[in-house]
Write an enzyme that holds these catalytic residues in place. Structure first.
Site, PDB file in Angstrom:
ATOM      1  N   GLU A   1     114.609 -33.451  79.773  1.00 13.99           N
ATOM      2  CA  GLU A   1     113.379 -32.656  79.629  1.00 13.99           C
ATOM      3  C   GLU A   1     112.676 -32.456  80.958  1.00 13.99           C
ATOM      4  O   GLU A   1     112.009 -31.434  81.162  1.00 13.99           O
ATOM      5  CB  GLU A   1     112.450 -33.310  78.601  1.00 13.99           C
TER       6      GLU A   1
ATOM      7  N   HIS B   1     113.947 -29.301  82.476  1.00 16.64           N
ATOM      8  CA  HIS B   1     113.230 -28.132  81.964  1.00 16.64           C
ATOM      9  C   HIS B   1     111.842 -28.022  82.589  1.00 16.64           C
ATOM     10  O   HIS B   1     111.400 -26.943  83.016  1.00 16.64           O
ATOM     11  CB  HIS B   1     113.074 -28.236  80.444  1.00 16.64           C
TER      12      HIS B   1
END
Length: 492
Positions: free
Chosen positions: A257, A260
Site C-alpha cells: 500500500e 500506491h
C-alpha cells in the site's frame, strides 16, 4: 479568464469534492460505526449525484468546443484528453443509474463483510445480483454497442482490451505453471515462529512505511479487513491487517500500500485536484505497489536489513539468520488468498478472477452459480478444494464495490513492475548495497523521477515505455526475474 482557466477551475472543484467522497469510503472501511451503514449509503449516493451532475455539466462541453484546435502546451493537452474522456463517459451514464450504483455498492460492502465473516455466500448473493445488474446496465451504456467488458476495463486501464490482456496472460500461464510445479517439488523453507504481538507488528509496519518513503505527515496507517490506499496529494491514507502467526501479512501488505500511496504523494503538486493529479491507471499504480513489495521488499538484500529489524521487535523468530529469513519471506506454498500469495502463484489467482468476471459481465455466468464456478476453477488451477467461502469467492472486496475490470490490472501491474525493475537495475548498479543498508532512496527516487511525478501526463503504456528507455512493455522481464529468483532459492 480564458476558456481553459474556467474549465480547470471547475474541474479542480469537482476533484476536491471527489476527494471528500473518497474520504467517506475510507471511513466506511476503517472508522464508521457498524450501525451507520444505511445512512452512509444515502450520503454516498447524494455525493455521487452531485459529482455526476458536475461531470456531465454542459459547460464542460462548451469549454472543450472553444478549446478545440487551440495552441496549448503538453500539460494542457493532457488535461483536455482526460477531461474529454471523463465527460464523454459520464454523459453516457444516466444520473439515476450512477446514483443507484453508489447506493447499491455502499450497501453491498456491508453485506459482503458480514457474509465473509459468516462464510455465507448465499446471504451475499441477492445483493451482488443487484450490483451486477446495475453494472451490466452501465457497461451497456458505456460500450455503445461494443464490448461491454472492454468498456468496464477502460475505467481502470485506458487503452487496454480484454483480447490484448488474454494474449499476454496466455503467454504468462505456461511458464508460471511450470515454475510452480518445479518449486513445489523441492524442500520448503522453515517459517518464522510466533506468536507475533500485534502492536509490535504495527510499530514495525510504521517503520517500514517510512523507510520506503511514505510521508506520515500527509498520511496515516490504520487496520481494515482488506488493506487499501485512499486519497491523493497531502492526504493519502493506507491500511493493513495483522495476524498473530504471520507477521509478513502485515509487513508486506503495508509495503504494497505504501507503493500506491507514495505514487500519489509524489505527483507534481501543481496537478492537484485535476486529472493529472492522480495515478494514470490501475496497472501503473499496481506496478508501483508490486515493485515496492516484491522486487525491492522481498529482495535478498532488503530482507537482510528487515531481518535485523524483526529480531529487534520480536526477539528470536525461529530462523537461523538472514538467508533463512529471505527463504521464508519468499516461501512458495499452497494457499487460497490472493493477497497472501507468493510471487510465483499470485498471477494465477488473478487470471481466475479475470475469466470469471468476464463471464459474469457477459451473462455466461450468473451470480447464483458463481460460488460453484469459483470452486471448480480453483481446483482445476491449483489442484485442491476451497475449504470455505471466505477463502474463495468471498475473499475479495472488489465485486461488492462493482469494480468489474479491475482484477486484470493486478497482473498487468506485475508485468509493468518487471519491466521497471529491469530498467532500475541498469540505472542503479549498486542497488543491492543500498537495499542491504535499508536505504530505499535510490530506488524510490528513480521511480518518483521516472514514473510517479507525471501522474496522468502520459498514457499508461507510454509511462512505462518512457521509464524503460523506449522498450515496449512485455511479460518477458517478469518471467525472467521470477525464474532466476526462485530457481536460486529452490536450487532448480
Amino acid at each position: 479568464m480564458t476558456a481553459y482557466d474556467d474549465l480547470m477551475s471547475f474541474i479542480r472543484e469537482t476533484g476536491a469534492l471527489g476527494q471528500v467522497a473518497a474520504r467517506l469510503a475510507w471511513d466506511q472501511e476503517v472508522m464508521m460505526p457498524h450501525g451507520a451503514g444505511d445512512q452512509r449509503a444515502e450520503e454516498m449516493a447524494a455525493m455521487e449525484s452531485v459529482l455526476h451532475a458536475r461531470r456531465t455539466d454542459q459547460r464542460i462541453g462548451g469549454w472543450l468546443a472553444d478549446l478545440e484546435g487551440g495552441a496549448l502546451d503538453e500539460e494542457a493537452n493532457a488535461q483536455l484528453r482526460h477531461i474529454r474522456r471523463s465527460y464523454d463517459r459520464a454523459r453516457k451514464v444516466p444520473a439515476d443509474l450512477a446514483t443507484a450504483l453508489a447506493r447499491a455498492t455502499s450497501r453491498s460492502h456491508r453485506a459482503w463483510a458480514e457474509a465473509r465473516a459468516d462464510d455465507d455466500f448465499g446471504a451475499f448473493a441477492p445483493v451482488l445480483r443487484e450490483v451486477v445488474a446495475l453494472k451490466r446496465e452501465e457497461g451497456a451504456a458505456l460500450s455503445s454497442g461494443g464490448d461491454v467488458y472492454d468498456a468496464m476495463l477502460s475505467d481502470y486501464e485506458p487503452g487496454a482490451t480484454a483480447a490484448q490482456l488474454s494474449q499476454m496472460f496466455g503467454a504468462l500461464r505456461p511458464r508460471l505453471v511450470a515454475l510452480r510445479e518445479a518449486v513445489l517439488e523441492r524442500p520448503q523453507p522453515q517459517p518464522p515462529t510466533g506468536p507475533f504481538d500485534e502492536q509490535a507488528q504495527l510499530r514495525l509496519a510504521h517503520l517500514v512505511a517510512k523507510t520506503f518513503g511514505y510521508e506520515m505527515a500527509r498520511g496515516r496507517l490504520d487496520k481494515s479487513v482488506h488493506p487499501f490506499s485512499s486519497g491523493s496529494g497531502d492526504d493519502v491514507r493506507i491500511t493493513t491487517r495483522t495476524s498473530a502467526l504471520d507477521p509478513f501479512n502485515c509487513l508486506y501488505s503495508t509495503i504494497h500500500e505504501v507503493g500506491h500511496a507514495t505514487y500519489e504523494q509524489r505527483i507534481r503538486p501543481e496537478y492537484r485536484f485535476t486529472p493529472l493529479g492522480e495515478g494514470v491507471s490501475m496497472g501503473v499504480h499496481e506496478s508501483q505497489s508490486r515493485i515496492y513489495e516484491n522486487q525491492l521488499g522481498r529482495s535478498r538484500a532488503f530482507t537482510r536489513w528487515l531481518y535485523a529489524r524483526m529480531t529487534e521487535h520480536f526477539g528470536d523468530i525461529g530462523l537461523d539468520g538472514p538467508d533463512a529469513f529471505y527463504a521464508a519471506v519468499n516461501h512458495v506454498q499452497n494457499g487460497y488468498i490472493r493477497t497472501e500469495a507468493d510471487e510465483v502463484q499470485y498471477n494465477l489467482h488473478v487470471l481466475l478472477r479475470f475469466d470469471l468476471e468476464r463471464a459474469i459481465v457477459s451473462g455466461e455466468l450468473e451470480v447464483d452459480d458463481l460460488e460453484a464456478a469459483w470452486n471448480e476453477r480453483f481446483r482445476a488451477d491449483f489442484g485442491y478444494a476451497v475449504d470455505k467461502p471466505s477463502d474463495g469467492v468471498l475473499q475479495d472486496v472488489h465485486w461488492s464495490a462493482g469494480l468489474f475490470g479491475y482484477f486484470p490490472t493486478y497482473t498487468l501491474g506485475n508485468v509493468y513492475a518487471g519491466c521497471l525493475h529491469k530498467a532500475l537495475r541498469t540505472a542503479v548498479p549498486d542497488l543491492d548495497a543500498q537495499l542491504e543498508e535499508g536505504n530505499l532512496v535510490p530506488a524510490t527516487g528513480w521511480l518518483a523521477e521516472n514514473v510517479q511525478q507525471y501522474g496522468g501526463l502520459y498514457e499508461p503504456r507510454e509511462v512505462i515505455s518512457r521509464a524503460c528507455g523506449g522498450e515496449t512493455p512485455s511479460e518477458e522481464p517478469l518471467l525472467d526475474y521470477l525464474e532466476a529468483k526462485f530457481g536460486a532459492i529452490y536450487s532448480l
